[in-house]
Enzyme design. Sequence first.
Site, PDB file in Angstrom:
ATOM      1  N   ASP A  81      -1.770  -1.508  10.596  1.00  0.00           N
ATOM      2  CA  ASP A  81      -2.164  -1.433   9.141  1.00  0.00           C
ATOM      3  C   ASP A  81      -2.659  -2.682   9.009  1.00  0.00           C
ATOM      4  O   ASP A  81      -3.168  -2.900   7.717  1.00  0.00           O
ATOM      5  CB  ASP A  81      -0.935  -1.007   8.519  1.00  0.00           C
ATOM      6  N   LYS A  98       0.943  -1.211  -0.057  1.00  0.00           N
ATOM      7  CA  LYS A  98      -0.028   0.100   0.101  1.00  0.00           C
ATOM      8  C   LYS A  98       0.901   1.023   0.015  1.00  0.00           C
ATOM      9  O   LYS A  98       2.066   1.260   0.130  1.00  0.00           O
ATOM     10  CB  LYS A  98      -0.992   0.035   1.316  1.00  0.00           C
ATOM     11  N   GLY A 113       3.954  -4.106   3.551  1.00  0.00           N
ATOM     12  CA  GLY A 113       4.309  -5.452   3.067  1.00  0.00           C
ATOM     13  C   GLY A 113       4.044  -6.826   4.241  1.00  0.00           C
ATOM     14  O   GLY A 113       3.346  -7.692   4.163  1.00  0.00           O
TER      15      GLY A 113
HETATM   16  O1  C5P Z   1       0.761  -0.826  15.168  1.00  0.00           O
HETATM   17  P1  C5P Z   1       2.267  -1.061  14.793  1.00  0.00           P
HETATM   18  O2  C5P Z   1       2.838  -2.124  15.438  1.00  0.00           O
HETATM   19  O3  C5P Z   1       2.350  -1.273  13.233  1.00  0.00           O
HETATM   20  O4  C5P Z   1       2.777   0.197  14.728  1.00  0.00           O
HETATM   21  C1  C5P Z   1       4.300   0.281  15.272  1.00  0.00           C
HETATM   22  C2  C5P Z   1       4.921   1.407  15.928  1.00  0.00           C
HETATM   23  O5  C5P Z   1       4.342   2.730  15.292  1.00  0.00           O
HETATM   24  C3  C5P Z   1       4.051   1.634  17.286  1.00  0.00           C
HETATM   25  O6  C5P Z   1       4.517   1.013  18.291  1.00  0.00           O
HETATM   26  C4  C5P Z   1       4.171   3.071  17.528  1.00  0.00           C
HETATM   27  O7  C5P Z   1       5.101   3.511  18.117  1.00  0.00           O
HETATM   28  C5  C5P Z   1       3.808   3.769  16.265  1.00  0.00           C
HETATM   29  N1  C5P Z   1       2.493   4.092  15.843  1.00  0.00           N
HETATM   30  C6  C5P Z   1       1.800   4.979  16.396  1.00  0.00           C
HETATM   31  N2  C5P Z   1       0.664   5.615  16.011  1.00  0.00           N
HETATM   32  C7  C5P Z   1      -0.135   4.835  14.903  1.00  0.00           C
HETATM   33  C8  C5P Z   1       0.559   3.702  14.633  1.00  0.00           C
HETATM   34  C9  C5P Z   1       1.843   3.351  14.929  1.00  0.00           C
HETATM   35  O8  C5P Z   1       2.332   5.915  17.257  1.00  0.00           O
HETATM   36  N3  C5P Z   1      -1.185   5.100  14.557  1.00  0.00           N
END
Ligand code: C5P
Length: 299
Positions: free
Chosen positions: A139, A15, A104
């Site tokens: 995501d 994406k 990915g």
């Molecule tokens: O949700 P995910 O594990 O993909 O997110 C990775 C990191 O990105 C999280 O630990 C956080 O620090 C940050 N993040 C965030 N706000 C979001 C998505 C991700 O702060 N909406």
Amino acid sequence: MSDATRCLRIATAAKVNLTLEMLRRRPDGYHDLASVFCAIELWDELTFTPSPDLRLSVQGAHLPCDERNLCWRAATGLAALAGVRPAVSIAVRKQIPVGGGLGGGSGNAAGTLAALRQFWRLAVPAAELARLAAELGSDVPFFLHGGTALAAGRGEQLTPLPALTGYRVVVLAPAAGVSTGAVYGALRDFRPAAGAASATLATALRAGAVPAPETWLVNDLEAPAAAISPTVAADRAVLQQLDLPPWRLSGSGGSWFVLASPAQAAAVVATLRAAFADRAVWDTSPATVGWRVLESNGV
Ligand code: C5P
């Protein structure tokens, strides 16, 4: 059909974020955002076959093949939810760059959930699958449906949108992987009008009349990514010197994408290949799904 020959092979999409706007930092450490997600025709391939226990292999990238891998966590999470043993062999063939802001790994996780629901013949409702997806990563829920969607919350609240038409999405592979958490950690400024570009684009897509990308193509993570990653900063300096249609960092980086008309796309690819000699460039179109079945044998 003997059990040993059962096989399910799927492709999972990448994406780009056509808009990515940061609204506020939340008490749980995440950020509320507004974004228009757009799945693109750039795919990884996952093959599911019977196995007495959980096995994972990855070709095309150096990734851990244990509980640190999102596919592994998707399989064990779904098995626990459904009360079955996580018995399957998963072979992943990566094409989508890792740590590139192209989602990915999130797509691989969503595809694993959807595929294993079929492979293990589970009756897990769609809402349960979406909840598990959101636990795996912000995501991941998007890739259960893919296409184009307006995202809210931390990215897991999704409203489907009509696809962007009339543009190719030309993707430049990252020079180096970028840590999403580190980019969010470097985010300092929240724009007062953040969210407006996503709302504008969503309204325009619904109306079927999209204004020039210059009026909505934003990524609030581009500045913090350039601040912490010398390769992102160096790429940006090169891109600014090139004669290109509108471009942006993808997600938290370090991939970039250019929105080109179909007539411009070949020249854009040539320009990027000349400027970034050792890097992959893909000329893609928006994808209508987040994953799709390539081959199903006895599943
Ligand atoms: O949700 P995910 O594990 O993909 O997110 C990775 C990191 O990105 C999280 O630990 C956080 O620090 C940050 N993040 C965030 N706000 C979001 C998505 C991700 O702060 N909406």
